[in-house]
Design a protein around this motif. Structure first.
Motif, PDB file in Angstrom:
ATOM      1  N   PRO A  44       0.806  -1.218   0.000  1.00 35.98           N
ATOM      2  CA  PRO A  44       0.000   0.000   0.000  1.00 35.98           C
ATOM      3  C   PRO A  44       0.842   1.271   0.000  1.00 35.98           C
ATOM      4  N   LEU A  45       2.041   1.205   0.570  1.00 34.17           N
ATOM      5  CA  LEU A  45       2.934   2.370   0.535  1.00 34.17           C
ATOM      6  C   LEU A  45       3.269   2.744  -0.911  1.00 34.17           C
ATOM      7  N   ILE A  46       3.572   1.739  -1.731  1.00 31.91           N
ATOM      8  CA  ILE A  46       3.883   2.005  -3.138  1.00 31.91           C
ATOM      9  C   ILE A  46       2.653   2.538  -3.868  1.00 31.91           C
ATOM     10  N   SER A  47       1.502   1.946  -3.614  1.00 30.29           N
ATOM     11  CA  SER A  47       0.270   2.419  -4.262  1.00 30.29           C
ATOM     12  C   SER A  47      -0.019   3.870  -3.899  1.00 30.29           C
ATOM     13  N   ARG A  48       0.108   4.189  -2.625  1.00 30.95           N
ATOM     14  CA  ARG A  48      -0.131   5.566  -2.177  1.00 30.95           C
ATOM     15  C   ARG A  48       0.881   6.520  -2.806  1.00 30.95           C
ATOM     16  N   GLY A  49       2.156   6.092  -2.881  1.00 28.52           N
ATOM     17  CA  GLY A  49       3.169   6.937  -3.490  1.00 28.52           C
ATOM     18  C   GLY A  49       2.871   7.233  -4.951  1.00 28.52           C
ATOM     19  N   MET A  50       2.393   6.236  -5.677  1.00 26.91           N
ATOM     20  CA  MET A  50       1.989   6.448  -7.069  1.00 26.91           C
ATOM     21  C   MET A  50       0.857   7.463  -7.158  1.00 26.91           C
ATOM     22  N   CYS A  51      -0.154   7.290  -6.306  1.00 31.35           N
ATOM     23  CA  CYS A  51      -1.322   8.166  -6.338  1.00 31.35           C
ATOM     24  C   CYS A  51      -0.941   9.608  -6.027  1.00 31.35           C
ATOM     25  N   GLU A  52      -0.096   9.781  -5.018  1.00 31.64           N
ATOM     26  CA  GLU A  52       0.317  11.136  -4.646  1.00 31.64           C
ATOM     27  C   GLU A  52       1.093  11.805  -5.768  1.00 31.64           C
ATOM     28  N   ARG A  53       1.955  11.064  -6.422  1.00 28.49           N
ATOM     29  CA  ARG A  53       2.736  11.643  -7.516  1.00 28.49           C
ATOM     30  C   ARG A  53       1.854  11.974  -8.714  1.00 28.49           C
TER      31      ARG A  53
END
Length: 250
Positions: A44-53
């Motif tokens: 989920p950290l990677i998914s959230r990082g993608m979304c934020e970017r």
């Protein structure tokens, strides 16, 4: 504002009639072991990082309004059985949760929902695809999944990702180093040997232990770098922005 839940009820109510098409991003993953070096929340950290970017990249876009929904961090993770920290939920539980969340939003005239997932256990992916079908056919949504394991997406990612040796290996660990380096035990990471196990060959009734992943990782985490993680995040963000624009046109 980037986060859906930071808005007021009145602000959400105005989204469908605004000048920009609202596209809602739902970060997904699983809480499960990622070797002795990386956090349980890697996916989920990677998914959230993608979304934020992606939201940042499109913040000033004239046509699309991107908002990030509160993430769903739990997934189907039978592969993690036998290791501390894994939190598995069943396929029907995950499907019901996604359909309930999605139908609630569709009922408020917010049908464009993009699932952003970085947990690749086959049963988990099948459930996500099924939830998308249910929401689109039963609830008249415009829901999509950015399915990174599809060949057209995977071929743009790293060699380790394409090989399937990417659970807590160089690929995922680099992404965490780029986003939350303090969560990686880099001393331990540098000492980890290569584990040549591909998740693509996972047995249907097995898991990490049965595959030979005695420390719940495969690939080459010792070679991970924040620089590679930033590069990969850039590609992942390209893929996500493309999916957002495609969904906005739906």
């Amino acid at each position: 504002m980037t986060y859906f839940a930071d808005l007021s009820s009145r602000q959400v109510g105005a989204l469908p009639d605004g000048p920009r098409v609202p596209v809602l991003l739902l970060p997904l993953g699983a809480v499960e072991p990622h070797g002795p070096h990386a956090p349980l929340a890697t996916d989920p950290l990677i998914s959230r990082g993608m979304c934020e970017r992606a939201a940042s990249r499109l913040a000033a876009d004239d046509d699309v309004r991107v908002l990030i929904l509160p993430e769903i961090p739990y997934g189907v993770t039978r592969f993690a059985a036998g290791f501390a920290g894994g939190i598995h939920i069943g396929e029907e539980t995950l499907h019901a949760l996604l359909v309930d969340v999605g139908s609630a939003l569709i009922g408020q005239r917010l049908p464009r929902i993009l699932l952003v997932n970085n947990h690749f256990e086959p049963a988990h992916l099948v459930t996500l695809r099924r939830a998308v079908e249910t929401l689109n056919f039963a609830y008249d949504g415009h829901v999509a999944l950015l399915d990174l394991v599809r060949r057209r997406h995977a071929q743009r990612l790293t060699e380790e990702f394409r090989s399937g040796e990417c659970h807590a290996g160089r690929y995922e660990t680099s992404l965490v180093l780029a986003d939350r380096p303090e969560l990686v035990d880099q001393v331990v990471m540098r000492e980890l040997p290569h584990v040549p196990v591909s998740l693509a060959s996972a047995p249907e009734d097995g898991g990490f232990l049965e595959m030979g992943m005695s420390d719940a990782y495969c690939g080459k985490p010792a070679e991970a770098t924040a620089a590679e993680g930033e590069e990969t995040f850039s590609v992942l963000t390209d893929l996500l922005v493309e999916a957002i624009r495609e969904l906005a046109r739906a």
